[in-house]
Design a protein around this motif. Structure first.
Motif, PDB file in Angstrom:
ATOM      1  N   ASN A  13       0.819  -1.216   0.000  1.00 15.27           N
ATOM      2  CA  ASN A  13       0.000   0.000   0.000  1.00 15.27           C
ATOM      3  C   ASN A  13       0.852   1.266   0.000  1.00 15.27           C
ATOM      4  N   ASN A  14       2.164   1.079  -0.244  1.00 16.55           N
ATOM      5  CA  ASN A  14       3.113   2.210  -0.290  1.00 16.55           C
ATOM      6  C   ASN A  14       3.164   2.999   1.014  1.00 16.55           C
ATOM      7  N   GLU A  15       2.931   2.301   2.129  1.00 15.68           N
ATOM      8  CA  GLU A  15       3.079   2.917   3.454  1.00 15.68           C
ATOM      9  C   GLU A  15       4.511   2.668   3.917  1.00 15.68           C
ATOM     10  N   ILE A  16       5.389   3.628   3.648  1.00 15.42           N
ATOM     11  CA  ILE A  16       6.818   3.453   3.912  1.00 15.42           C
ATOM     12  C   ILE A  16       7.262   4.375   5.046  1.00 15.42           C
ATOM     13  N   SER A  17       7.917   3.806   6.035  1.00 18.80           N
ATOM     14  CA  SER A  17       8.357   4.556   7.215  1.00 18.80           C
ATOM     15  C   SER A  17       9.718   5.195   6.981  1.00 18.80           C
ATOM     16  N   ASN A  18      10.060   6.087   7.898  1.00 19.99           N
ATOM     17  CA  ASN A  18      11.349   6.784   7.849  1.00 19.99           C
ATOM     18  C   ASN A  18      12.485   5.909   8.400  1.00 19.99           C
ATOM     19  N   CYS A  19      12.117   4.984   9.277  1.00 18.50           N
ATOM     20  CA  CYS A  19      13.137   4.142   9.908  1.00 18.50           C
ATOM     21  C   CYS A  19      12.563   2.760  10.206  1.00 18.50           C
ATOM     22  N   ILE A  64      27.123   6.390  10.733  1.00 18.61           N
ATOM     23  CA  ILE A  64      25.680   6.306  10.461  1.00 18.61           C
ATOM     24  C   ILE A  64      25.119   7.696  10.153  1.00 18.61           C
ATOM     25  N   ILE A  65      25.504   8.681  10.964  1.00 23.44           N
ATOM     26  CA  ILE A  65      25.001  10.040  10.767  1.00 23.44           C
ATOM     27  C   ILE A  65      25.451  10.602   9.418  1.00 23.44           C
ATOM     28  N   ASN A  66      26.709  10.410   9.072  1.00 22.89           N
ATOM     29  CA  ASN A  66      27.221  10.924   7.793  1.00 22.89           C
ATOM     30  C   ASN A  66      26.462  10.325   6.617  1.00 22.89           C
ATOM     31  N   ALA A  67      26.180   9.020   6.704  1.00 19.85           N
ATOM     32  CA  ALA A  67      25.451   8.355   5.613  1.00 19.85           C
ATOM     33  C   ALA A  67      24.024   8.886   5.511  1.00 19.85           C
ATOM     34  N   CYS A  68      23.395   9.113   6.655  1.00 19.22           N
ATOM     35  CA  CYS A  68      21.995   9.551   6.676  1.00 19.22           C
ATOM     36  C   CYS A  68      21.840  11.030   6.304  1.00 19.22           C
ATOM     37  N   GLU A  69      22.833  11.843   6.643  1.00 20.24           N
ATOM     38  CA  GLU A  69      22.732  13.287   6.406  1.00 20.24           C
ATOM     39  C   GLU A  69      23.062  13.676   4.968  1.00 20.24           C
ATOM     40  N   THR A  70      23.735  12.782   4.229  1.00 22.99           N
ATOM     41  CA  THR A  70      24.038  13.080   2.830  1.00 22.99           C
ATOM     42  C   THR A  70      22.742  13.150   2.028  1.00 22.99           C
ATOM     43  N   LEU A  71      22.553  14.215   1.295  1.00 30.11           N
ATOM     44  CA  LEU A  71      21.306  14.410   0.549  1.00 30.11           C
ATOM     45  C   LEU A  71      21.205  13.425  -0.619  1.00 30.11           C
ATOM     46  N   PRO A  72      20.002  12.974  -0.933  1.00 27.49           N
ATOM     47  CA  PRO A  72      19.821  12.072  -2.077  1.00 27.49           C
ATOM     48  C   PRO A  72      20.112  12.793  -3.396  1.00 27.49           C
ATOM     49  N   PHE A  73      20.550  12.034  -4.392  1.00 28.35           N
ATOM     50  CA  PHE A  73      20.882  12.614  -5.707  1.00 28.35           C
ATOM     51  C   PHE A  73      19.861  12.166  -6.742  1.00 28.35           C
ATOM     52  N   MET A  74      19.140  13.124  -7.315  1.00 27.01           N
ATOM     53  CA  MET A  74      18.142  12.863  -8.354  1.00 27.01           C
ATOM     54  C   MET A  74      17.024  11.934  -7.869  1.00 27.01           C
ATOM     55  N   CYS A  75      16.828  11.869  -6.587  1.00 32.20           N
ATOM     56  CA  CYS A  75      15.748  11.066  -5.990  1.00 32.20           C
ATOM     57  C   CYS A  75      15.212  11.809  -4.776  1.00 32.20           C
ATOM     58  N   GLU A  76      14.000  11.456  -4.388  1.00 33.99           N
ATOM     59  CA  GLU A  76      13.428  12.075  -3.194  1.00 33.99           C
ATOM     60  C   GLU A  76      13.960  11.435  -1.922  1.00 33.99           C
ATOM     61  N   TYR A 106      19.646   9.911  17.997  1.00 41.72           N
ATOM     62  CA  TYR A 106      19.658  10.414  16.618  1.00 41.72           C
ATOM     63  C   TYR A 106      18.338  10.153  15.891  1.00 41.72           C
ATOM     64  N   LEU A 107      17.684   9.057  16.204  1.00 48.86           N
ATOM     65  CA  LEU A 107      16.428   8.718  15.521  1.00 48.86           C
ATOM     66  C   LEU A 107      15.353   9.789  15.718  1.00 48.86           C
ATOM     67  N   LYS A 108      15.477  10.572  16.779  1.00 51.78           N
ATOM     68  CA  LYS A 108      14.499  11.630  17.044  1.00 51.78           C
ATOM     69  C   LYS A 108      14.613  12.757  16.022  1.00 51.78           C
ATOM     70  N   ASN A 109      15.778  12.826  15.349  1.00 53.78           N
ATOM     71  CA  ASN A 109      16.014  13.909  14.382  1.00 53.78           C
ATOM     72  C   ASN A 109      16.433  13.376  13.018  1.00 53.78           C
ATOM     73  N   LEU A 110      16.023  12.188  12.689  1.00 52.13           N
ATOM     74  CA  LEU A 110      16.396  11.573  11.423  1.00 52.13           C
ATOM     75  C   LEU A 110      15.812  12.383  10.258  1.00 52.13           C
ATOM     76  N   PRO A 111      16.637  12.741   9.253  1.00 48.71           N
ATOM     77  CA  PRO A 111      16.131  13.532   8.119  1.00 48.71           C
ATOM     78  C   PRO A 111      14.991  12.822   7.382  1.00 48.71           C
ATOM     79  N   GLU A 112      14.017  13.582   6.937  1.00 45.81           N
ATOM     80  CA  GLU A 112      12.858  13.027   6.250  1.00 45.81           C
ATOM     81  C   GLU A 112      13.222  12.371   4.924  1.00 45.81           C
ATOM     82  N   GLU A 113      14.285  12.854   4.284  1.00 43.86           N
ATOM     83  CA  GLU A 113      14.660  12.312   2.978  1.00 43.86           C
ATOM     84  C   GLU A 113      15.470  11.002   3.089  1.00 43.86           C
TER      85      GLU A 113
END
Length: 340
Positions: A13-19, A64-76, A106-113
């Motif tokens: 149903n495309n219900e996808i969580s952030n974590c 973990i933080i560095n990987a998560c904070e890097t912005l996605p490229f050409m994707c949402e 950190y999970l309390k502030n995980l980026p939405e993207e």
């Protein structure tokens, strides 16, 4: 906490969580779920730029933080997977304990993207989810991947045969499920082997018994069979093979106890005039398996089976109450049982 069938429905149903935090003994199903999430969120053309995998045994919170904070490229979205995340277990060293405390913050502030996925695999089928996961349940979607059983396992395996356009009848499907190791990696390999072996014709029970690799239950059947033949060395060889394959001593002992208890019930039933059909229904065994065990029960007297159960329970008591060499105790059990 949800199970992976509920997760499947949510993903459909495309219900996808952030974590996500995954745990369980079926790593194949966990990896399939990660792939589904990737397929739904990350463009395949930019997968290398938007998907990161980190080893939970060596990673620190900064990685973990560095990987998560890097912005996605050409994707949402971008996806970060931390496998072997043993810092989520209740017992871990100080370094891993620090990772757990830091990740909880950190999970309390995980980026939405970013979609962060962490998972660890149970060491055995009796392991339960850690207390830490219950605390993280409000910050992430926690999913337990339990091994399928009964009708649900048959339904899953039937779907694999259907995907390969191969027909398998209910009787043969039930036999296949009782013969194959309850592991999706192994199941898919065995389905492929069986489909190739029976190309152009229907699958029969004989095909299954000839082709499917013996699972641990069959190893235990053979071990007990050697005990009935007074061949302890052959039984010890199977014990060593099971240990080499990664089975714990307690699991092997539990399977031996179960085998003798079923033999005891079958022996009583046969002496009481019960048929194969009645025993299979009462003991919830496949008729083919029940017939094999009826034959095996004839190699023991009722007293021998009782004595074997007593020896197994005594070994279990020793292993739980003292710091003895568990492998040596199992070897003694096999030798003494062969003499019973």
């Amino acid at each position: 906490m949800i199970d992976f069938l509920q997760l499947e429905n949510k993903l459909k149903n495309n219900e996808i969580s952030n974590c996500y935090i995954f745990c369980g003994s079926d790593e194949k199903s966990i990896k399939n779920s990660i792939k589904t999430i990737l397929d739904k969120t990350v463009n395949k053309d930019f997968l290398d730029l938007n998907y990161a995998q980190l080893d939970g045994l060596t990673v620190d919170i900064n990685g973990i933080i560095n990987a998560c904070e890097t912005l996605p490229f050409m994707c949402e979205k971008k996806v970060v997977t931390v496998y072997r995340a043993n810092f989520l277990r209740d017992k871990c060293d100080k370094a891993m304990e620090k990772v757990h405390k830091d990740i909880a913050q950190y999970l309390k502030n995980l980026p939405e993207e970013c979609i962060l996925i962490m998972y660890y695999i149970f060491e055995n089928d009796r392991e339960k989810e850690s207390y830490k996961l219950k605390k993280l349940d409000k910050l992430a979607t926690v999913v337990k991947f339990s091994k399928l059983k009964g009708a649900m396992l048959q339904k899953k395996i039937k779907a694999i045969f259907d995907k390969k356009d191969k027909k398998i009848d209910k009787t043969e499907l039930a036999l296949f499920c009782s013969c194959v190791e309850n592991n999706m990696d192994i199941i898919e390999n065995e389905v492929e082997k069986l489909c190739c072996y029976t190309y152009g014709r229907e699958i029969t029970s004989r095909d299954i018994t000839e082709i499917i690799s013996a699972k641990n239950d069959n190893d235990i059947f053979n071990l007990v069979d050697y005990l009935s033949q007074r061949k302890p060395q052959k039984a010890l060889d199977i014990l060593n093979e099971l240990i080499f394959k990664g089975e714990s001593i307690t699991t092997i002992l539990r399977m031996i106890e179960r085998q003798f208890k079923i033999l005891f019930d079958i022996k009583l039933g046969v002496e009481g005039g019960s048929t194969k059909e009645i025993l299979a229904r009462e003991l919830k065994l496949h008729p083919f398996i029940c017939e094999k065990m009826m034959i095996q029960s004839k190699k023991f007297t009722l007293q021998q089976i009782q004595k074997s159960i007593e020896l197994s329970l005594e070994t279990e008591k020793i292993l739980k109450s003292s710091s003895v060499n568990s492998k040596t105790e199992m070897e003694l059990l096999i030798i003494n049982t062969a003499r019973a």
